[in-house]
Design a protein around this motif. Structure first.
Motif, short mmCIF file in Angstrom:
data_model
loop_
_atom_site.label_atom_id
_atom_site.label_comp_id
_atom_site.label_asym_id
_atom_site.label_seq_id
_atom_site.Cartn_x
_atom_site.Cartn_y
_atom_site.Cartn_z
N ALA A 58 124.46 56.70 37.43
CA ALA A 58 125.84 56.83 37.61
C ALA A 58 126.35 57.43 36.21
N LEU A 59 125.90 56.67 35.43
CA LEU A 59 126.27 57.04 33.74
C LEU A 59 125.73 58.20 33.41
N GLY A 60 124.50 58.47 33.60
CA GLY A 60 123.77 59.80 33.31
C GLY A 60 124.43 60.58 33.97
N PHE A 61 124.99 60.79 35.37
CA PHE A 61 125.63 61.70 35.99
C PHE A 61 127.07 62.01 35.40
N LEU A 62 127.55 61.23 35.16
CA LEU A 62 129.05 61.28 34.46
C LEU A 62 128.89 62.07 33.22
N ILE A 63 128.03 61.68 32.38
CA ILE A 63 127.78 62.24 31.12
C ILE A 63 127.36 63.70 31.25
N SER A 64 126.34 64.11 32.10
CA SER A 64 125.92 65.37 32.37
C SER A 64 127.13 66.29 33.00
N TRP A 65 128.04 65.76 33.71
CA TRP A 65 128.89 66.44 34.58
C TRP A 65 129.70 67.21 33.67
N PRO A 66 130.31 67.14 32.59
CA PRO A 66 130.58 65.78 32.03
C PRO A 66 132.26 65.55 32.54
N ALA A 67 132.03 64.17 32.70
CA ALA A 67 133.30 63.45 33.17
C ALA A 67 133.47 62.06 32.09
#
Length: 173
Positions: A58-67
């Protein structure tokens, strides 16, 4: 793919899925979010990622979104789930959060330090020392630690618990 101006994500999944689904490939982090052929808002994708059982994904996804606001909130809310061994996700996360979310960045760096020292990962001491110096720098910009350990207390605890790891401490000095 994002539709211009709509903030929508269209499925690229060949048979489609009945509900949003997060795929975990062989590599760390969320590699892609796939949806049914029906359009789904990017807001929904973010909500799904935050509720993901695997904190690191989840953290990796939010960072790459970025959010980054959501990523920082996730770190603060679920900090006990930080896995310091997931450095391929945590290192970029700490770098991304360092600008506006210093406390979250400090917690991410501490997670990697708190994994390295108790597990005697001497090959990571160089990185852990760099992370500790980063914590010192970032902590200077944190106005309130809330119920969390301030930097000086954190370092004192590390010295008490891992004071004999002179190869590590020689890198910090």
């Amino acid at each position: 793919m994002t539709e211009a101006g709509l903030g929508l994500i269209k499925s690229e999944s060949p048979g489609g899925l009945k509900k949003p689904h997060i795929l975990r490939g062989g590599q760390a982090g969320l590699r892609s979010v796939k949806f049914s052929p029906v359009y789904c808002s990017s807001q929904t994708a973010l909500e799904i990622s935050v509720s993901d059982k695997d904190f690191s994904d989840a953290l990796g996804f939010l960072i790459s979104w970025p959010a980054l606001n959501r990523a920082a909130a996730l770190v603060l809310e679920r900090r006990r789930e930080l896995d310091g061994d997931r450095y391929k996700i945590l290192t970029p996360a700490s770098e991304a959060l360092a600008g506006k979310h210093k406390l979250a960045a400090v917690l991410v760096l501490r997670a990697m330090i708190d994994f390295t020292l108790p597990h005697n990962r001497s090959s990571r001491y160089k990185h852990a020392a760099r992370h500790l110096l980063g914590c010192a720098s970032l902590s200077a910009g944190v106005e309130a630690f809330g119920g969390l350990e301030p930097h000086d207390a954190y370092v004192a605890r590390l010295r008490r618990d891992h004071g004999r790891k002179s190869p590590f401490w020689s890198l910090v000095a």
